[in-house]
Design an enzyme around this catalytic site. Structure first.
Site, PDB file in Angstrom:
ATOM      1  N   GLY A   9      -0.711   2.898  -1.904  1.00 42.27           N
ATOM      2  CA  GLY A   9       0.367   2.709  -2.867  1.00 42.27           C
ATOM      3  C   GLY A   9       0.000   1.596  -3.828  1.00 42.27           C
ATOM      4  N   CYS A  10       0.979   0.888  -4.321  1.00 41.82           N
ATOM      5  CA  CYS A  10       0.744  -0.182  -5.286  1.00 41.82           C
ATOM      6  C   CYS A  10      -0.254  -1.188  -4.722  1.00 41.82           C
ATOM      7  CB  CYS A  10       2.064  -0.881  -5.606  1.00 41.82           C
ATOM      8  SG  CYS A  10       1.877  -2.255  -6.760  1.00 41.82           S
ATOM      9  N   TYR A  11      -1.296  -1.447  -5.482  1.00 36.09           N
ATOM     10  CA  TYR A  11      -2.373  -2.298  -4.963  1.00 36.09           C
ATOM     11  C   TYR A  11      -1.981  -3.754  -4.821  1.00 36.09           C
ATOM     12  CZ  TYR A  11      -3.797  -2.537 -10.028  1.00 36.09           C
ATOM     13  OH  TYR A  11      -3.858  -2.669 -11.394  1.00 36.09           O
TER      14      TYR A  11
END
Length: 171
Positions: A9-11
């Site tokens: 997902g969002c890094y």
């Protein structure tokens, strides 16, 4: 030193969760797996490049095992959703393990199978009745994100992060 690359997902949150848990030689956020050279965040978010947001790690195998990294990866995101983590949807948010050698591939597949067995047996209820769909792919070129995205949640403690611990191994 060995490399490991994970898309969860969002890094920003992926980087935060790995940095908090392990003494890494290095960690950087960026992109992997797409078809465009030197992608930028805006292009990746368009969904047209095929890249995944990743955290690219370097670690000392004498103090950190790859198995521990993979188990940690599975514990703080949802590996049962296709191209989505919470509010973040799109192929850049896929759950992916990019392996750098055959041993990493073997370990990733083994840990994924272990998690599925725990789900099936009802021993992990976070994703009860679901299938672990994390893909396991060969690593390709890592493209670092812009500097303002590195250590983003450290620089912006109130920044967006949908990662959280969902279960503990050895319950």
């Amino acid at each position: 030193m060995e490399k490991a690359t994970f898309g969860a997902g969002c890094y920003w949150g992926t980087e935060k969760f790995f940095r908090k848990a392990f003494q890494l030689s290095s960690a950087a956020v960026g992109f992997m797996g797409g078809s465009v050279e030197n992608p930028i965040y805006k292009n990746v978010c368009s969904g047209n490049t095929g890249h995944v947001e990743v955290c690219h790690l370097e670690f000392d195998t004498s103090t950190i095992s790859y198995r521990d990294l993979v188990r940690h990866f599975f514990s703080f995101h949802d590996p049962t959703t296709f191209d989505r983590q919470g509010n973040d949807a799109g192929d850049q948010y896929a759950s992916v393990i990019f392996y750098h050698n055959e041993e990493q591939k073997r370990v990733a597949e083994e840990v994924k199978r272990e998690l599925q067995e725990l789900l099936t047996a009802g021993k992990v209820t976070s994703f009860e009745g679901k299938e672990v769909i994390t893909s396991i792919r060969p690593a390709s070129t890592f493209y670092p994100a812009h500097e303002e995205h590195q250590l983003y949640l450290e620089k912006n403690p109130g920044g967006y992060c949908n990662h959280r611990f969902r279960f503990k191994w050895d319950q």
